[in-house]
Scaffold this motif. Sequence first.
Motif, PDB file in Angstrom:
ATOM      1  N   LYS A 122       0.823  -1.205   0.000  1.00  0.00           N
ATOM      2  CA  LYS A 122       0.000   0.000   0.000  1.00  0.00           C
ATOM      3  C   LYS A 122       0.859   1.258   0.000  1.00  0.00           C
ATOM      4  CE  LYS A 122      -3.759   2.245   2.511  1.00  0.00           C
ATOM      5  NZ  LYS A 122      -4.676   2.161   3.680  1.00  0.00           N
ATOM      6  N   TYR A 123       1.939   1.237   0.797  1.00  0.00           N
ATOM      7  CA  TYR A 123       2.811   2.397   0.899  1.00  0.00           C
ATOM      8  C   TYR A 123       4.101   2.118   0.146  1.00  0.00           C
ATOM      9  CZ  TYR A 123      -0.488   3.310   4.649  1.00  0.00           C
ATOM     10  OH  TYR A 123      -1.637   3.493   5.366  1.00  0.00           O
ATOM     11  N   ARG A 124       4.266   2.757  -0.990  1.00  0.00           N
ATOM     12  CA  ARG A 124       5.431   2.497  -1.819  1.00  0.00           C
ATOM     13  C   ARG A 124       6.633   3.293  -1.326  1.00  0.00           C
ATOM     14  NH1 ARG A 124       2.481   2.800  -7.775  1.00  0.00           N
ATOM     15  NH2 ARG A 124       1.266   0.883  -7.541  1.00  0.00           N
ATOM     16  N   PRO A 125       7.807   2.666  -1.289  1.00  0.00           N
ATOM     17  CA  PRO A 125       9.004   3.384  -0.822  1.00  0.00           C
ATOM     18  C   PRO A 125       9.381   4.503  -1.781  1.00  0.00           C
ATOM     19  CG  PRO A 125       9.595   1.253  -1.753  1.00  0.00           C
ATOM     20  CD  PRO A 125       8.095   1.278  -1.680  1.00  0.00           C
ATOM     21  N   SER A 126       9.913   5.591  -1.233  1.00  0.00           N
ATOM     22  CA  SER A 126      10.306   6.740  -2.049  1.00  0.00           C
ATOM     23  C   SER A 126      11.819   6.840  -2.210  1.00  0.00           C
ATOM     24  CB  SER A 126       9.780   8.040  -1.425  1.00  0.00           C
ATOM     25  OG  SER A 126      10.229   8.173  -0.084  1.00  0.00           O
ATOM     26  N   GLN A 127      12.561   6.286  -1.263  1.00  0.00           N
ATOM     27  CA  GLN A 127      14.031   6.329  -1.329  1.00  0.00           C
ATOM     28  C   GLN A 127      14.594   5.062  -0.703  1.00  0.00           C
ATOM     29  OE1 GLN A 127      16.453   8.947   1.313  1.00  0.00           O
ATOM     30  NE2 GLN A 127      17.063   9.960  -0.584  1.00  0.00           N
ATOM     31  N   LEU A 128      15.698   4.585  -1.275  1.00  0.00           N
ATOM     32  CA  LEU A 128      16.298   3.342  -0.801  1.00  0.00           C
ATOM     33  C   LEU A 128      17.815   3.499  -0.736  1.00  0.00           C
ATOM     34  CD1 LEU A 128      16.102   0.302  -0.106  1.00  0.00           C
ATOM     35  CD2 LEU A 128      16.066  -0.161  -2.567  1.00  0.00           C
ATOM     36  N   ILE A 129      18.372   3.183   0.416  1.00  0.00           N
ATOM     37  CA  ILE A 129      19.831   3.246   0.616  1.00  0.00           C
ATOM     38  C   ILE A 129      20.303   1.904   1.174  1.00  0.00           C
ATOM     39  CG2 ILE A 129      21.743   4.360   1.832  1.00  0.00           C
ATOM     40  CD1 ILE A 129      20.012   6.874   2.040  1.00  0.00           C
ATOM     41  N   VAL A 130      21.323   1.339   0.540  1.00  0.00           N
ATOM     42  CA  VAL A 130      21.892   0.066   0.994  1.00  0.00           C
ATOM     43  C   VAL A 130      23.357   0.286   1.359  1.00  0.00           C
ATOM     44  CG1 VAL A 130      22.421  -2.325   0.401  1.00  0.00           C
ATOM     45  CG2 VAL A 130      20.328  -1.259  -0.474  1.00  0.00           C
ATOM     46  N   ARG A 131      23.711  -0.083   2.570  1.00  0.00           N
ATOM     47  CA  ARG A 131      25.095   0.018   3.032  1.00  0.00           C
ATOM     48  C   ARG A 131      25.699  -1.376   3.070  1.00  0.00           C
ATOM     49  NH1 ARG A 131      27.962  -0.458   7.800  1.00  0.00           N
ATOM     50  NH2 ARG A 131      29.773   0.938   8.007  1.00  0.00           N
ATOM     51  N   ARG A 132      26.784  -1.538   2.278  1.00  0.00           N
ATOM     52  CA  ARG A 132      27.462  -2.834   2.248  1.00  0.00           C
ATOM     53  C   ARG A 132      28.365  -2.993   3.467  1.00  0.00           C
ATOM     54  NH1 ARG A 132      28.003  -1.411  -3.424  1.00  0.00           N
ATOM     55  NH2 ARG A 132      26.954  -2.938  -4.781  1.00  0.00           N
ATOM     56  N   LYS A 133      28.770  -4.230   3.721  1.00  0.00           N
ATOM     57  CA  LYS A 133      29.638  -4.510   4.863  1.00  0.00           C
ATOM     58  C   LYS A 133      31.030  -3.913   4.695  1.00  0.00           C
ATOM     59  CE  LYS A 133      27.213  -8.750   6.169  1.00  0.00           C
ATOM     60  NZ  LYS A 133      27.270 -10.222   6.324  1.00  0.00           N
ATOM     61  N   ASP A 134      31.437  -3.628   3.451  1.00  0.00           N
ATOM     62  CA  ASP A 134      32.747  -3.005   3.240  1.00  0.00           C
ATOM     63  C   ASP A 134      32.698  -1.487   3.413  1.00  0.00           C
ATOM     64  OD1 ASP A 134      31.416  -2.125   0.990  1.00  0.00           O
ATOM     65  OD2 ASP A 134      32.693  -3.165  -0.455  1.00  0.00           O
ATOM     66  N   GLY A 135      31.533  -0.945   3.774  1.00  0.00           N
ATOM     67  CA  GLY A 135      31.403   0.486   4.036  1.00  0.00           C
ATOM     68  C   GLY A 135      30.863   1.301   2.876  1.00  0.00           C
ATOM     69  N   THR A 136      30.862   0.748   1.674  1.00  0.00           N
ATOM     70  CA  THR A 136      30.324   1.477   0.524  1.00  0.00           C
ATOM     71  C   THR A 136      28.788   1.496   0.604  1.00  0.00           C
ATOM     72  OG1 THR A 136      30.257  -0.512  -0.856  1.00  0.00           O
ATOM     73  CG2 THR A 136      32.271   0.821  -0.920  1.00  0.00           C
TER      74      THR A 136
END
Length: 207
Positions: A122-136
């Motif tokens: 019902k509620y669509r995401p507007s922004q997505l951030i993924v942090r990898r284990k290597d810090g990037t």
Amino acid sequence: MTEIERLLNLPVETLTVLAAGYMAYRIAYTGRDDAHSGVDTLFISLIFALIAKMTIRSFTLLGSSIGITMLGILSGIVASALAAVFWKRWGIDAVHWLLNQLGIPFTDRSRQAWDVIRRTHKYRPSQLIVRRKDGTMVMCDRLDRFQMHRPGPCVFGPDGSVALYVTHDCAPEGDWEECEHSDPEMGSLMTVIPAEEIATTHVRFKS
């Protein structure tokens, strides 16, 4: 005679009702059926099958010609499919809201917070951030730009993996930099990040 052969020997109306019920179940619960048992699948399918059955039977009141029979079968399939769409889009949330208003505890068997997020249609995401284990880090700053893309603006895997159209990336201790994610001829590039590489996932929803 195998079980499949026995099923195929059932009357056409019975086969239609069973097939329509299971099809509707798949429409209504795809992505939400992880914790369903065989009994859950059976009885939910039968509920949708009942809708198809009632629709088909209503057409028998108009006559018994082949044309009316075929129209009834087609209408039964459509009715169960529409019921599944309605239930998935509005019904589930309505029942949750009603039970909450009545103070009745309710659980959809979600085992993890991630399950709740990825099943939120019902509620669509507007922004997505993924942090990898290597810090990037990688980000899709406006998912609505990719709403019409296949398979959608992003994909949340049940195992914790994430697929997204990367618009910005960031090195450890660095600043966000814009990425070239689209090609006029080839289209937009989707990046799949395996669950084992992900440290945290941040999802923003519009209020």
